[in-house]
Design a protein around this motif. Structure first.
Motif, PDB file in Angstrom:
ATOM      1  N   ILE A   1       1.251   1.844   1.020  1.00  0.00           N
ATOM      2  CA  ILE A   1       1.158   0.466   1.501  1.00  0.00           C
ATOM      3  C   ILE A   1       2.168   0.285   2.627  1.00  0.00           C
ATOM      4  N   ASP A   2       1.695  -0.130   3.785  1.00  0.00           N
ATOM      5  CA  ASP A   2       2.578  -0.373   4.929  1.00  0.00           C
ATOM      6  C   ASP A   2       3.120  -1.795   4.867  1.00  0.00           C
TER       7      ASP A   2
ATOM      8  N   ALA B   1       0.660  -4.637   5.533  1.00  0.00           N
ATOM      9  CA  ALA B   1      -0.536  -4.802   4.701  1.00  0.00           C
ATOM     10  C   ALA B   1      -0.657  -6.210   4.143  1.00  0.00           C
TER      11      ALA B   1
ATOM     12  N   MET C   1      -1.144  -7.944   1.078  1.00  0.00           N
ATOM     13  CA  MET C   1      -0.893  -7.439  -0.268  1.00  0.00           C
ATOM     14  C   MET C   1      -1.965  -7.850  -1.271  1.00  0.00           C
TER      15      MET C   1
ATOM     16  N   THR D   1      -4.990  -5.680  -0.584  1.00  0.00           N
ATOM     17  CA  THR D   1      -4.648  -4.299  -0.915  1.00  0.00           C
ATOM     18  C   THR D   1      -4.655  -4.090  -2.429  1.00  0.00           C
TER      19      THR D   1
ATOM     20  N   VAL E   1       1.395   4.927  -6.113  1.00  0.00           N
ATOM     21  CA  VAL E   1       1.491   4.008  -4.980  1.00  0.00           C
ATOM     22  C   VAL E   1       2.883   4.095  -4.380  1.00  0.00           C
TER      23      VAL E   1
ATOM     24  N   THR F   1       5.192   1.937  -1.822  1.00  0.00           N
ATOM     25  CA  THR F   1       5.234   0.611  -1.217  1.00  0.00           C
ATOM     26  C   THR F   1       6.618   0.366  -0.618  1.00  0.00           C
TER      27      THR F   1
ATOM     28  N   THR G   1       4.350  -6.116  -4.829  1.00  0.00           N
ATOM     29  CA  THR G   1       3.284  -5.154  -5.113  1.00  0.00           C
ATOM     30  C   THR G   1       2.940  -5.139  -6.592  1.00  0.00           C
TER      31      THR G   1
ATOM     32  N   TRP H   1      -4.254   4.626   2.875  1.00  0.00           N
ATOM     33  CA  TRP H   1      -3.227   3.883   3.633  1.00  0.00           C
ATOM     34  C   TRP H   1      -3.727   2.463   3.837  1.00  0.00           C
ATOM     35  N   PHE H   2      -2.821   1.512   3.641  1.00  0.00           N
ATOM     36  CA  PHE H   2      -3.158   0.097   3.792  1.00  0.00           C
ATOM     37  C   PHE H   2      -2.199  -0.547   4.794  1.00  0.00           C
ATOM     38  N   GLY H   3      -2.771  -1.215   5.785  1.00  0.00           N
ATOM     39  CA  GLY H   3      -1.934  -1.921   6.739  1.00  0.00           C
ATOM     40  C   GLY H   3      -2.690  -2.258   8.002  1.00  0.00           C
TER      41      GLY H   3
ATOM     42  N   ASN I   1      -7.396   1.324   4.389  1.00  0.00           N
ATOM     43  CA  ASN I   1      -7.579  -0.052   3.914  1.00  0.00           C
ATOM     44  C   ASN I   1      -8.631  -0.183   2.812  1.00  0.00           C
TER      45      ASN I   1
END
Length: 479
Positions: free
Chosen positions: A235-236, A239, A241, A244, A266, A268, A276, A386-388, A409
């Motif tokens: 998690i960037d 992101a 949240m 995500t 995860v 974060t 998170t 990857w999330f962001g 994402n």
């Protein structure tokens, strides 16, 4: 084809003989029709789809019985639909896949021609695990049939009800020398891997994958290994949240985490750790307001696996991690609610082993370089998420980590794209299939050079005189 497991040990030779006989029948059928026509291949794909449609409810009930509880919606979404999509994709593109591909010829060999001609390998063996028993047998089968091969399928001994249902269904639409299902336990699986297939596809654990590769290596059988590992979700700081967490919760709890590409842990940003955890708890409890008695939530496949997961959580807690259970375990029905694990350390089993269940370690990191180092310190995973919204951070992750596949994402969805190859790297496996990549993996891409009547090659035949030497000088100058 069914091989019983209640025979005495002395009957192992009979089991091996039955497998060897079946393989010989398929090999003979292949030699009698080494290059099936486009129509023949489409017919086999059509029969496979018709079988799947006709038996989809039976298959869902059988898988539900093997698990103890798995909703038909899960089986429909993750297994039946994905195989039907693969069949349609193969039918749509098969004609172009089968065409020989012209390649260039250097000027020194013109006007000769060169091409790559795909040709069926012969008989393909496919071994599937228990977690998605239909998809992980039939998806590789789509590639095998599209490429013109025969196939022998070995379901897991953990899904005997489904295995028998599939055996009957396949026997109803395919001759045994086209496609056959072999049921039985670990002894049969061991004998199966030792057969001299033309290609072997195995999906399962890394430890068993090593044994499969060793057995296949004795026959120089090429192998596609689809294994697993600890697939990270990063998690960037950029992101969203809530979004995500919702997507992570879905991917982690699908099939109760019994998915080879499920997020295993995860990473974060440290400053968002509490956020998170709370977002994940909220998302999981929104999707599953309860666990025991909830038909949407899948049981753990077997007592051994259930107890292992409970032990992983207990050992982490005893070693100092905080284990946050979101419900009470239902031992009688092997229903294990999700648990978030905070403060897990690399020496804990939950961080050394692939979890394959609804336990989710959540770890803080400081900066993208630390996240990259965490991933690269372990074996190369089957998947990375990857999330962001920060494109620079995303590209840095993509360029500096290696994994079998990536979804940005979201989770798991790269697996559902028939245009993308699916496969691992390093300890998570090797080789690819899905779509054209499966067709090519299960074909011999035969190089063919066609010499022209007017080739000048004869000028270089011995005895070598002045003309040959002049020709050599020209070739060295322009090659």
């Amino acid at each position: 084809m069914t091989i019983q497991q209640d025979r005495p040990q002395a009957d192992d030779a009979t089991q091996v003989l039955a497998l060897t006989t079946l393989l010989a029948r398929q090999q003979a059928a292949y030699r009698a029709e080494m290059t099936p026509s486009l129509g023949a291949r489409r017919d086999r794909l059509d029969r496979l789809e018709a079988m799947l449609i006709a038996h989809q409810d039976e298959f869902a009930r059988a898988i539900d019985a093997d698990f103890g509880r798995r909703d038909a919606v899960v089986t429909g979404l993750t297994e039946t639909m994905t195989v039907r999509a693969a069949i349609r994709h193969a039918r749509r593109h098969l004609k172009s896949w089968m065409k020989p591909k012209r390649v260039g010829v250097s000027w020194a060999f013109q006007p000769g021609q060169a091409r790559i001609q795909p040709q069926p390998l012969g008989v393909v063996g496919i071994i599937a695990p228990w977690n998605y028993p239909l998809q992980l047998l039939l998806n590789p089968l789509v590639g095998a049939l599209a490429a013109g091969n025969r196939a022998m399928l070995k379901p897991s001994e953990y899904t005997p009800v489904f295995g028998e249902a599939l055996r009957r269904a396949v026997a109803g639409v395919f001759r045994e020398d086209e496609v056959a299902v072999v049921t039985g336990g670990a002894e049969v699986a061991t004998a199966f891997t030792a057969l001299p297939f033309d290609h072997l596809i195995f999906t399962g654990s890394t430890s068993v994958g090593r044994k499969v590769a060793e057995a296949a290596g004795r026959n120089l059988t090429p192998v596609t290994l689809e294994l697993g590992g600890k697939s990270p979700a990063i998690i960037d700081n950029s992101a969203d949240m809530k979004l995500t967490a919702s997507r992570l919760a879905w991917g982690k709890l699908l099939n109760s985490g019994q998915t080879c590409v499920a997020p295993d842990y995860v990473l974060t940003p440290r400053n968002r750790l509490s956020e998170t955890v709370e977002a994940l708890k909220a998302a999981m409890l929104t999707q599953y307001p309860s666990f025991a008695g909830n038909p949407d939530y899948t049981s753990i496949i077997a007592p051994r696996h259930y107890e292992r997961l409970k032990r992983l959580a207990a050992e982490a807690g005893q070693a100092g991690a905080e284990v946050i259970w979101l419900g009470e375990p239902d031992d009688a029905n092997r229903v294990l609610p999700p648990a978030l694990i905070l403060g897990a350390t690399p020496d804990m089993a939950v961080m050394r082993e692939e979890i394959f269940g609804p336990l989710l370690p959540v770890l803080p990191y400081d900066g993208v370089d630390e996240a990259i180092a965490r991933v690269n310190d372990g074996d190369r995973p089957l998947a990375l998420y990857w999330f962001g919204a920060d494109a620079g951070a995303r590209e840095k992750i993509l360029e500096n980590t290696i994994s079998g596949g990536v979804t940005i994402n979201d989770v798991i969805l790269h697996l559902a794209q028939d245009g993308l190859p699916f496969g691992g790297v390093g300890a998570s496996g090797y080789g690819h299939y899905h779509g054209e990549h499966g067709f090519r993996a299960l074909s011999k891409e035969k190089p063919v050079f066609i010499q022209s009547r007017f080739s000048a090659g004869g000028l270089l035949y011995p005895p070598y005189g002045a003309l040959a030497r002049r020709m050599l000088e020209i070739l060295k100058r322009f090659s």
